[in-house]
Design a protein around this motif. Structure first.
Motif, PDB file in Angstrom:
ATOM      1  N   SER A 135      46.828 -72.012  43.059  1.00 11.25           N
ATOM      2  CA  SER A 135      47.560 -72.529  44.221  1.00 11.25           C
ATOM      3  C   SER A 135      46.714 -72.576  45.492  1.00 11.25           C
ATOM      4  O   SER A 135      47.183 -73.070  46.519  1.00 11.25           O
TER       5      SER A 135
ATOM      6  N   ASP B 185      49.882 -69.128  46.901  1.00 11.41           N
ATOM      7  CA  ASP B 185      51.235 -68.706  46.537  1.00 11.41           C
ATOM      8  C   ASP B 185      51.210 -67.310  45.938  1.00 11.41           C
ATOM      9  O   ASP B 185      50.240 -66.915  45.286  1.00 11.41           O
TER      10      ASP B 185
ATOM     11  N   GLN C  88      53.881 -64.365  43.926  1.00 12.10           N
ATOM     12  CA  GLN C  88      55.139 -64.060  43.246  1.00 12.10           C
ATOM     13  C   GLN C  88      55.389 -62.563  43.324  1.00 12.10           C
ATOM     14  O   GLN C  88      54.489 -61.757  43.053  1.00 12.10           O
TER      15      GLN C  88
ATOM     16  N   LEU D  42      58.446 -68.355  44.684  1.00 13.65           N
ATOM     17  CA  LEU D  42      57.076 -68.213  45.159  1.00 13.65           C
ATOM     18  C   LEU D  42      57.072 -68.242  46.683  1.00 13.65           C
ATOM     19  O   LEU D  42      57.732 -69.080  47.290  1.00 13.65           O
TER      20      LEU D  42
ATOM     21  N   LYS E 156      54.541 -68.520  50.120  1.00  9.26           N
ATOM     22  CA  LYS E 156      53.236 -69.080  50.475  1.00  9.26           C
ATOM     23  C   LYS E 156      52.647 -68.260  51.615  1.00  9.26           C
ATOM     24  O   LYS E 156      53.316 -68.003  52.609  1.00  9.26           O
TER      25      LYS E 156
END
Length: 143
Positions: free
Chosen positions: A17, A33, A35, A91, A93
Motif C-alpha cells: 500500500s 495502510d 490493519q 484499513l 491510512k
C-alpha cells in the motif's frame, strides 16, 4: 514495558500500500495502510501512542496523520475521537509529510500502542496495553 500482543493478520503494515505523497507536483511524503491486530476493534481515543520511524528516525508527530473511513486526523486529536471505532477489518491510512519523500529500500516502523478499556490491571486507571505495531522493510520505486 509489559504489553499484550496479538497478530491476527499476516501484515499489520500493508507493504503493497506504500505510495508517495505529492504536493504541487513534488514528492513530499508517503502513505501506507494499517490493519488493527486485535479482534475486538478499538475507539481511536484508546490509542495511547502512535509513532512512525524511517530507518530508525522518528518522524515528527505534526507530520503524521491517521485516516479512517475518510476522516483524517492529526495525531493529537485521536484522544478526542471517542465515537470513531476502528474495527479489525477496516484499513486505516497513515500519511507522513517528509521533504523529498522516499525512494529505494527503507525500514519502516509503526509504534502503535492501545489500551484495552475493559481490562483494568491496576489502580488509577491503568489498563492493559496492546502492542499493535510492526516493522517492515519496503522497496519504494521512483514514481
Amino acid at each position: 514495558m509489559f504489553a499484550m500482543r496479538m497478530k491476527l493478520n499476516e501484515q499489520i503494515i500493508k507493504k503493497d500500500s506504500f505510495k508517495g505523497l505529492y504536493i504541487n507536483g513534488s514528492r513530499n511524503g508517503f502513505s501506507f495502510d494499517v490493519q488493527l491486530a486485535y479482534y475486538r476493534g478499538h475507539y481511536l481515543s484508546d490509542i495511547d501512542l502512535i509513532e512512525v520511524y524511517v530507518d530508525g528516525e522518528k518522524m515528527p508527530d505534526e507530520a503524521v496523520t491517521f485516516e479512517l473511513r475518510g476522516k483524517e486526523l492529526p495525531l493529537y486529536k485521536l484522544k478526542y475521537a471517542v465515537t470513531e471505532f476502528w474495527s479489525q477489518v477496516d484499513l486505516a491510512k497513515i500519511r507522513v509529510l517528509k521533504a523529498g519523500g522516499l525512494t529505494g529500500e527503507h525500514e519502516i516502523e509503526l509504534k502503535l500502542m492501545l489500551r484495552i478499556p475493559y481490562m483494568q490491571i491496576g489502580p488509577e486507571h491503568h489498563f492493559m496495553p496492546l502492542d499493535s505495531g510492526e516493522k517492515v522493510s519496503v522497496l519504494l520505486e521512483g514514481e
